[in-house]
Design an enzyme around this catalytic site. Structure first.
Site, mmCIF file in Angstrom:
data_model
loop_
_atom_site.group_PDB
_atom_site.id
_atom_site.type_symbol
_atom_site.label_atom_id
_atom_site.label_comp_id
_atom_site.label_asym_id
_atom_site.label_seq_id
_atom_site.Cartn_x
_atom_site.Cartn_y
_atom_site.Cartn_z
ATOM 1 C CG ASP A 1 -1.850 -1.108 1.347
ATOM 2 O OD1 ASP A 1 -2.255 -1.605 0.285
ATOM 3 O OD2 ASP A 1 -2.213 -1.494 2.476
ATOM 4 C CE1 TYR B 1 3.664 -6.694 4.031
ATOM 5 C CE2 TYR B 1 2.938 -8.978 3.966
ATOM 6 C CZ TYR B 1 3.101 -7.750 3.346
ATOM 7 O OH TYR B 1 2.698 -7.578 2.052
#
Lengths: 245, 245
Positions: free
Chosen positions: A53, A111
């Site tokens: 994103d 992540y």
């Protein structure tokens, strides 16, 4: 044709995200493609392991592309790091078999999410963490993580309304480390749905602050409705650490 | 009047340095004074422990000011961190005896300098370290540090041409830690001359890369001539960690 794999680090702050949007110059993919075109004289499209994103960072994003260039791998590496903006760094250039595909071959990803948890903000990590001044109950957040580990349908923890493809994923690990005032969350799974880490983080933090109860996790996993979950934590705390093949 | 001591963290990247220049808004001192004026309604000048150069960072800069405000310390702390730009953070507000002076009372300081030493640059630490891709001889740099420790006239390692005041300082410690590709240098002394840490760092790095020999240190300490020393390492790698009183 040669099949080249890149491992890429980037500070996402200035960018609209990984994926090129038309001719926009404000995406990581766009920046890298324009350097490749300059380097090879070919008009090349690269394939990323997946999107990140706007504002999300990466330490180990992976992409591949096909080329006829005769440049050596060290020559490509130094060309990239000479001509890319300083917030995008190519860490590795590898030669791969023809069949390697940066998206289809993904086996899993890791992540990290960073939370600055202190009454006093941070001048240095402000663009690489989410600032949460409220007290957080670490034990409660650990419990929340335990509940999320395993194989579940994570549709309710994603930004997807519905999906034709499977939304079942297996989370192998969610770890919380405390490094001074910084909380470092690590997520390892065979895959993540759109905005899944950020919605999981928003939910875990809401449980930590007492805004939501632990039962919300079973609720969202069973009813698969986004609404019940926590808010989406901001992109600036999120790092794509590694892609597994 | 109350005498208030502030401990301040800042990311120096956007600023012309600590010291206010006329009405310029691009200094740390200027930013803090304008918030104090807003907070107290008084026109107040603050005294820093010393200047930091344009682009230099601080984790523990100290300043003091006299005020008649009746605000409590927690009220001041939250006012500061609400109205200061996000790259300047007040970490502590303390009430001091009237005689406390942030510059005159300094007993010593600690600075850090960060060097990213890797053939591949860093996307994240690029504004908080100096990038040196060449190989550095750690043992040679350790030897250089040993030679600098102690009481010497450091005029030749400063940006001063000459000085009426003493330019003799005592360095208690110079430590080098390796954290992955990052080299972290720590300097502790009873005081530092203008640009002294950056010129010492430039010299230590030139010795590490082989551009200068170890003998340059004795030479500069004896002859007190800036010219023989290494170049001034860039401000972006430098952090004022702590001021001792």
């Amino acid at each position: 044709m040669r099949n080249i794999k890149l491992t890429i680090e980037y500070d996402g702050k200035r960018y609209l995200g990984w994926q090129r949007l038309g001719d926009s110059d404000k995406t990581i993919q766009g920046k890298i493609e324009s350097v490749i075109n300059q380097m090879t004289g070919e008009k090349i499209e690269i394939t990323g392991s997946g999107r990140t994103d706007a504002g999300t960072h990466a330490r180990g994003q992976v992409a591949n592309f096909k080329t006829n260039t005769e440049l050596s791998r060290p020559e490509m590496l130094s060309f990239f790091n000479r001509y890319l903006p300083s917030d995008i760094v190519v860490k590795k250039v590898e030669e791969m078999p023809e069949r390697f595909h940066a998206r289809y071959n993904v086996k899993g990803k890791q992540y990290s999410y960073y939370v600055w948890n202190d009454p006093i903000p941070t001048a240095f990590e402000r663009y690489h963490s989410f600032y949460v001044p409220q007290e957080l109950d670490l034990a409660k957040m650990q419990e929340a993580c335990e509940k999320l580990i395993g194989t579940h349908d994570f549709l309710g923890f994603s930004a997807l309304k519905k999906s034709k493809k499977s939304t079942t994923r297996t989370i192998d690990e969610i770890a919380i480390e405390q490094e001074g005032s910084m909380l470092h969350f690590t997520f390892i799974a065979d895959g993540f749905l759109h905005k899944m880490v950020r919605i999981l983080m928003g939910t875990i933090l809401a449980i930590g602050s007492g805004d939501l109860g632990l039962e919300v996790i079973d609720e969202v996993l069973t009813e698969k409705v986004r609404k019940a979950a926590g808010e989406t934590a901001p992109a600036q705390g999120l790092f794509l650490d590694e892609v597994y093949y």
